[in-house]
Motif scaffolding. Structure first.
Motif, PDB file in Angstrom:
ATOM      1  N   GLN A   1     -58.855 -35.793   7.370  1.00 54.26           N
ATOM      2  CA  GLN A   1     -58.128 -36.099   8.593  1.00 54.26           C
ATOM      3  C   GLN A   1     -56.668 -35.698   8.514  1.00 54.26           C
ATOM      4  O   GLN A   1     -56.083 -35.248   9.511  1.00 54.26           O
ATOM      5  N   LEU A   2     -56.044 -35.819   7.341  1.00 57.15           N
ATOM      6  CA  LEU A   2     -54.633 -35.472   7.210  1.00 57.15           C
ATOM      7  C   LEU A   2     -54.381 -34.017   7.595  1.00 57.15           C
ATOM      8  O   LEU A   2     -53.346 -33.687   8.179  1.00 57.15           O
ATOM      9  N   ALA A   3     -55.320 -33.143   7.282  1.00 54.00           N
ATOM     10  CA  ALA A   3     -55.162 -31.706   7.542  1.00 54.00           C
ATOM     11  C   ALA A   3     -55.687 -31.296   8.913  1.00 54.00           C
ATOM     12  O   ALA A   3     -55.655 -30.112   9.253  1.00 54.00           O
ATOM     13  N   SER A   4     -56.143 -32.270   9.717  1.00 52.87           N
ATOM     14  CA  SER A   4     -56.783 -31.960  10.991  1.00 52.87           C
ATOM     15  C   SER A   4     -56.234 -32.847  12.098  1.00 52.87           C
ATOM     16  O   SER A   4     -55.878 -34.003  11.869  1.00 52.87           O
ATOM     17  N   SER A   5     -56.199 -32.304  13.317  1.00 45.25           N
ATOM     18  CA  SER A   5     -55.585 -33.016  14.442  1.00 45.25           C
ATOM     19  C   SER A   5     -56.300 -34.324  14.746  1.00 45.25           C
ATOM     20  O   SER A   5     -57.522 -34.359  14.934  1.00 45.25           O
ATOM     21  N   HIS A   6     -55.532 -35.400  14.820  1.00 40.93           N
ATOM     22  CA  HIS A   6     -56.073 -36.723  15.087  1.00 40.93           C
ATOM     23  C   HIS A   6     -56.398 -36.862  16.573  1.00 40.93           C
ATOM     24  O   HIS A   6     -55.669 -36.366  17.436  1.00 40.93           O
ATOM     25  N   VAL A   7     -57.493 -37.549  16.884  1.00 39.40           N
ATOM     26  CA  VAL A   7     -57.905 -37.706  18.274  1.00 39.40           C
ATOM     27  C   VAL A   7     -56.853 -38.448  19.094  1.00 39.40           C
ATOM     28  O   VAL A   7     -56.731 -38.231  20.310  1.00 39.40           O
ATOM     29  N   ASP A   8     -56.044 -39.298  18.475  1.00 38.98           N
ATOM     30  CA  ASP A   8     -55.006 -39.997  19.235  1.00 38.98           C
ATOM     31  C   ASP A   8     -53.896 -39.056  19.713  1.00 38.98           C
ATOM     32  O   ASP A   8     -53.227 -39.348  20.716  1.00 38.98           O
ATOM     33  N   ALA A   9     -53.687 -37.945  19.010  1.00 38.47           N
ATOM     34  CA  ALA A   9     -52.749 -36.937  19.519  1.00 38.47           C
ATOM     35  C   ALA A   9     -53.299 -36.330  20.803  1.00 38.47           C
ATOM     36  O   ALA A   9     -52.551 -36.062  21.756  1.00 38.47           O
TER      37      ALA A   9
END
Length: 319
Positions: free
Chosen positions: A51-59
């Motif tokens: 998740q750190l390297a990938s866009s979070h759904v909350d963004a």
């Protein structure tokens, strides 16, 4: 060279969703006219499990909240990515993107760009300056409003990887991505020639894939030997602009890097593709110096900064 004063929204609210919304809201007058009936959001799924390297759904929620608050919200939103995953839709599933379709009163379509059937070719250059073609997806090229939703991360060839690079490298055909680095296989990559080549190619591709709106989620950034890994920085911000290079420049400064020292941003500023010189950027929000947290650079950053190519003008020219 661009002398235009460009506005960039900067927010530090304590939460990712409100960070993104407030960064956009800070420049509402500048970006609302760019919103169209169809909008494409481009996340960064470097990994389907990290998740750190990938866009979070909350963004994405923050971006969607803003879009829905505009006078004429889009009638359809496409969330499109050419992810690194073991099966189609894995990243959407693991990171909870499926839930978005039930949360908003507009159709939201999740698109795997690996399944694109129509591609447009353009030219890039390899490290020996022989030309090669790469393929860009019609789904992205034809969308009237594209938004890159990137993450604040360090990189192994470009110093940082932010909204412009996200839009390019996650949309072009997966088998062509290594060509942008200047090689035909990952095993052949070598700095500093790679840095000299990738910055030229990214600038060339930005002519076609430059997003209409740029968002960088720096709520939790990635430092050190990015663009993958688990070395996080609680930067706590989001950045947005209608000029992707300005958004990336401000984010770079917040990460402790000088934007004009980075090849892609320097080229873009000098050629008028966007504004990366902080002297020509008005930040709406906190002072960038007050919120900056220096990121640990990639261990090869010194070689990456040797991106200047004496013959770059020949290869940057449109053709």
């Amino acid at each position: 060279m661009s002398d235009t004063v460009t506005k960039v929204g900067l927010a530090k609210t304590g939460r990712r969703r409100s960070n993104v919304y407030e960064a956009l809201n800070n420049i509402r007058e500048e970006i609302t006219p760019k919103v169209r009936e169809q909008v494409l959001l481009k996340p960064n799924f470097l990994s389907s499990t990290n998740q750190l390297a990938s866009s979070h759904v909350d963004a994405m929620r923050g971006a969607l909240d803003f879009l829905m608050s505009t006078p004429e919200p889009p009638k359809e939103v496409i969330i499109a990515e050419g992810a690194n995953e073991s099966f189609s839709g894995e990243a959407f599933q693991i990171f909870g993107y499926d839930a978005l379709q039930a949360e908003y009163d507009i159709p939201i379509r999740l698109v795997d760009l690996h399944e694109e059937t129509e591609w447009v070719e353009t030219k890039v250059f390899l490290s020996d300056r022989e030309s090669e073609t790469v393929r860009m997806p019609k789904t992205v090229l034809d969308c009237p409003c594209t938004i890159s939703v990137a993450i604040a991360k360090t990189h192994d060839a470009c110093v940082v990887t932010l909204a412009m690079k996200n839009m390019i490298m996650g949309t072009i055909h997966k088998t062509d991505r290594i060509k942008v680095h200047g090689y035909l296989s990952h095993g052949d990559r070598a700095l500093p020639r790679e840095a000299q080549t990738i910055n030229i190619n990214l600038l060339r591709l930005s002519r076609f894939l430059r997003p209409d709106i740029a968002i960088v989620d720096g709520t939790l950034g990635l430092q050190g030997n990015g663009p993958g890994g688990t070395n996080s920085v609680q930067l706590g911000i989001a950045v947005a602009s209608g000029d992707v290079f300005a958004a990336d420049a401000v984010t770079s400064k917040a990460m402790g890097f000088e934007p004009m020292d980075i090849g892609l941003f320097n080229y873009a500023n000098e050629l008028g593709y966007g504004t990366a010189n902080l002297d020509n950027i008005e930040i709406i929000g906190p002072d960038v110096g007050s919120i900056a947290i220096p990121f640990k650079p990639h261990e090869t950053a010194e070689l990456q900064l040797q991106w200047h190519d004496e013959e770059s003008s020949e290869y940057l020219a449109a053709d």
